[in-house]
Write an enzyme that holds these catalytic residues in place. Structure first.
Site, PDB file in Angstrom:
ATOM      1  N   SER A   1     -27.299  -8.474  22.499  1.00  0.00           N
ATOM      2  CA  SER A   1     -28.691  -9.123  22.549  1.00  0.00           C
ATOM      3  C   SER A   1     -28.608 -10.014  21.192  1.00  0.00           C
ATOM      4  O   SER A   1     -27.652 -10.564  20.760  1.00  0.00           O
ATOM      5  CB  SER A   1     -29.878  -8.162  22.471  1.00  0.00           C
TER       6      SER A   1
ATOM      7  N   TYR B   1     -32.514 -18.945  25.245  1.00  0.00           N
ATOM      8  CA  TYR B   1     -31.910 -17.744  24.553  1.00  0.00           C
ATOM      9  C   TYR B   1     -32.780 -16.516  24.176  1.00  0.00           C
ATOM     10  O   TYR B   1     -32.466 -15.306  24.537  1.00  0.00           O
ATOM     11  CB  TYR B   1     -31.039 -18.282  23.336  1.00  0.00           C
TER      12      TYR B   1
ATOM     13  N   LYS C   1     -32.230 -12.767  25.549  1.00  0.00           N
ATOM     14  CA  LYS C   1     -32.002 -11.544  24.480  1.00  0.00           C
ATOM     15  C   LYS C   1     -33.312 -10.842  24.586  1.00  0.00           C
ATOM     16  O   LYS C   1     -33.011  -9.378  24.326  1.00  0.00           O
ATOM     17  CB  LYS C   1     -31.893 -12.250  23.312  1.00  0.00           C
TER      18      LYS C   1
HETATM   19  N1  LIG Z   1     -23.292 -15.386  15.859  1.00  0.00           N
HETATM   20  C1  LIG Z   1     -24.286 -15.006  15.922  1.00  0.00           C
HETATM   21  O1  LIG Z   1     -25.044 -15.303  14.805  1.00  0.00           O
HETATM   22  C2  LIG Z   1     -24.989 -14.094  16.833  1.00  0.00           C
HETATM   23  C3  LIG Z   1     -26.541 -13.131  16.468  1.00  0.00           C
HETATM   24  C4  LIG Z   1     -26.965 -12.753  17.503  1.00  0.00           C
HETATM   25  C5  LIG Z   1     -26.518 -12.568  18.619  1.00  0.00           C
HETATM   26  N2  LIG Z   1     -25.125 -13.163  19.158  1.00  0.00           N
HETATM   27  C6  LIG Z   1     -24.512 -12.900  20.378  1.00  0.00           C
HETATM   28  O2  LIG Z   1     -23.242 -12.378  20.203  1.00  0.00           O
HETATM   29  C7  LIG Z   1     -22.376 -12.818  21.445  1.00  0.00           C
HETATM   30  C8  LIG Z   1     -21.141 -13.460  20.956  1.00  0.00           C
HETATM   31  O3  LIG Z   1     -21.177 -14.473  20.521  1.00  0.00           O
HETATM   32  P1  LIG Z   1     -20.406 -14.895  19.278  1.00  0.00           P
HETATM   33  O4  LIG Z   1     -21.470 -15.277  18.061  1.00  0.00           O
HETATM   34  O5  LIG Z   1     -19.341 -14.220  18.762  1.00  0.00           O
HETATM   35  O6  LIG Z   1     -19.851 -16.546  19.762  1.00  0.00           O
HETATM   36  P2  LIG Z   1     -18.673 -17.215  19.915  1.00  0.00           P
HETATM   37  O7  LIG Z   1     -19.169 -18.545  20.498  1.00  0.00           O
HETATM   38  O8  LIG Z   1     -17.776 -17.102  18.725  1.00  0.00           O
HETATM   39  O9  LIG Z   1     -17.968 -16.197  21.058  1.00  0.00           O
HETATM   40  C9  LIG Z   1     -18.358 -16.144  22.468  1.00  0.00           C
HETATM   41  C10 LIG Z   1     -17.323 -16.211  23.233  1.00  0.00           C
HETATM   42  O10 LIG Z   1     -17.645 -16.168  24.880  1.00  0.00           O
HETATM   43  C11 LIG Z   1     -17.258 -16.943  25.338  1.00  0.00           C
HETATM   44  N3  LIG Z   1     -18.027 -17.131  26.790  1.00  0.00           N
HETATM   45  C12 LIG Z   1     -18.953 -18.266  26.907  1.00  0.00           C
HETATM   46  N4  LIG Z   1     -19.442 -18.392  27.999  1.00  0.00           N
HETATM   47  C13 LIG Z   1     -18.839 -17.377  28.742  1.00  0.00           C
HETATM   48  C14 LIG Z   1     -18.888 -17.096  30.018  1.00  0.00           C
HETATM   49  N5  LIG Z   1     -19.766 -17.773  30.993  1.00  0.00           N
HETATM   50  N6  LIG Z   1     -18.075 -16.242  30.562  1.00  0.00           N
HETATM   51  C15 LIG Z   1     -17.052 -15.755  29.888  1.00  0.00           C
HETATM   52  N7  LIG Z   1     -17.040 -16.002  28.494  1.00  0.00           N
HETATM   53  C16 LIG Z   1     -17.863 -16.862  27.856  1.00  0.00           C
HETATM   54  C17 LIG Z   1     -16.714 -18.084  24.729  1.00  0.00           C
HETATM   55  O11 LIG Z   1     -15.638 -18.794  25.281  1.00  0.00           O
HETATM   56  C18 LIG Z   1     -16.302 -17.486  23.632  1.00  0.00           C
HETATM   57  O12 LIG Z   1     -15.017 -16.976  23.348  1.00  0.00           O
HETATM   58  C19 LIG Z   1     -23.270 -13.737  22.199  1.00  0.00           C
HETATM   59  O13 LIG Z   1     -24.147 -12.978  23.277  1.00  0.00           O
HETATM   60  C20 LIG Z   1     -24.420 -14.042  21.125  1.00  0.00           C
HETATM   61  O14 LIG Z   1     -25.472 -14.628  21.979  1.00  0.00           O
HETATM   62  C21 LIG Z   1     -24.393 -14.016  17.989  1.00  0.00           C
END
Ligand SMILES: NC(=O)c1ccc[n+]([C@@H]2O[C@H](COP(=O)([O-])OP(=O)(O)OC[C@H]3O[C@@H](n4cnc5c(N)ncnc54)[C@H](O)[C@@H]3O)[C@@H](O)[C@H]2O)c1
Length: 271
Positions: free
Chosen positions: A146, A160, A164
């Site tokens: 989330s 988003y 979440k």
């Molecule tokens: N980075 C932050 O600050 C943060 C904070 C809170 C939550 N999140 C959550 O963490 C999770 C991971 O994000 P991240 O920050 O590592 O981002 P990121 O963009 O570095 O990695 C996300 C990965 O998901 C893949 N992806 C996107 N759509 C897809 C799909 N339909 N099917 C399969 N793969 C798919 C992308 O190719 C990428 O490799 C997400 O759910 C994001 O919402 C991130």
């Protein structure tokens, strides 16, 4: 060797988790729609890592991911439903097309819901199916990514935020039922972590003292792997700490009764 599936495993939080699991003796299927990055990463990480090109918003794609992993590794013990994207359509824009000389509204792009909400629900559904078929009755754990935007309002990305928040509600709702089968379902709610999710200029502008290190997020995942009693939890990861957030307090006795004592009425009603 235990077996994990990590969606969104080719970048950011997913990739960090993949490396953490591999270094702790897991076999890991990296599921991502980025086939170029995923294939390269899996080949660099050795024979315990396997890449499966997956679009989590597609049922067929996720079904293939789980079926292939189960056939290859013979069990599935841990699923991180982690892939996610930000908003693809502003809800604040005045978007229309002309039909004759009349402005008509355009259907909004809800891709974020397909990836961030449908995706984890498909993943949960498939995880439960395969956990029930693990050899030796061994059950499993699901952790959904989330966000802190699942706990607070987030006006720049409201779709988003809706997804979440939905994930927090989902894990809190299903966990008391699945724990009867020794299956745990939790979510993590990271604050801002440096990954490829946010635009590069935003990452650059974020004050360093408000950036949460990846190690805190990994600590939260590991806590769910280690502790079989943790379920239905929303683990807020901020700076160096993991906070297991309580549900809202009841405002009156009726609301407490509704959620703690009326279950038989609901179960009979929906039978
Ligand atoms: N980075 C932050 O600050 C943060 C904070 C809170 C939550 N999140 C959550 O963490 C999770 C991971 O994000 P991240 O920050 O590592 O981002 P990121 O963009 O570095 O990695 C996300 C990965 O998901 C893949 N992806 C996107 N759509 C897809 C799909 N339909 N099917 C399969 N793969 C798919 C992308 O190719 C990428 O490799 C997400 O759910 C994001 O919402 C991130």
């Amino acid at each position: 060797m235990p077996v994990a599936i990590v969606t969104g495993g080719a970048s950011g939080i997913g990739l960090a988790l993949v490396k953490h699991l591999l270094s702790n003796g897991w076999k890991v299927t990296i599921a991502d729609m980025n086939a170029t990055a995923g294939t390269k990463i899996a080949s660099e990480l050795g024979s315990s890592a396997y890449f499966h090109e997956t679009d989590v918003s597609s049922w067929d794609s996720q079904a293939s991911l789980f079926r292939t992993t189960f056939e290859k590794f013979k069990s599935i013990d841990f699923v991180a439903a982690n892939a996610g994207i930000d908003d693809r359509q502003s809800l604040y824009e005045d978007v229309y097309e002309m039909v004759g000389d009349t402005q008509v509204p355009v259907k909004p792009n809800l891709k974020t819901l397909e990836v961030d909400l449908n995706g984890p629900i498909y993943g949960l559904w498939l995880a439960i199916f395969y956990f029930r078929r693990n050899p030796g009755g061994k059950k499993g754990k699901v952790v959904i990514t989330s966000s802190n935007a699942g706990l607070y309002p987030f006006p720049t990305n409201p779709q988003y935020a809706a997804c979440k928040h939905g994930i927090v509600g989902l894990v809190r709702s299903v966990a008391p039922v699945f724990i009867k089968e020794d299956i745990t379902v939790n979510c993590i709610c990271p604050a801002f972590v440096e990954t490829n999710l946010a635009p590069k200029n935003l990452v650059k502008a974020m004050p360093r003292e408000h950036v949460t290190p990846m190690s805190t997020v990994i600590k939260a995942f590991q806590s769910f792997i280690d502790d079989d009693t943790l379920t239905g939890q929303a683990a807020e990861c901020s700076l160096g700490d993991v906070f297991y957030r309580p549900v809202l307090e009841y405002p009156n006795e009726s609301e407490r009764w509704m959620f703690e004592e009326s279950s038989k009425i609901w179960e009979d009603g929906y039978e």
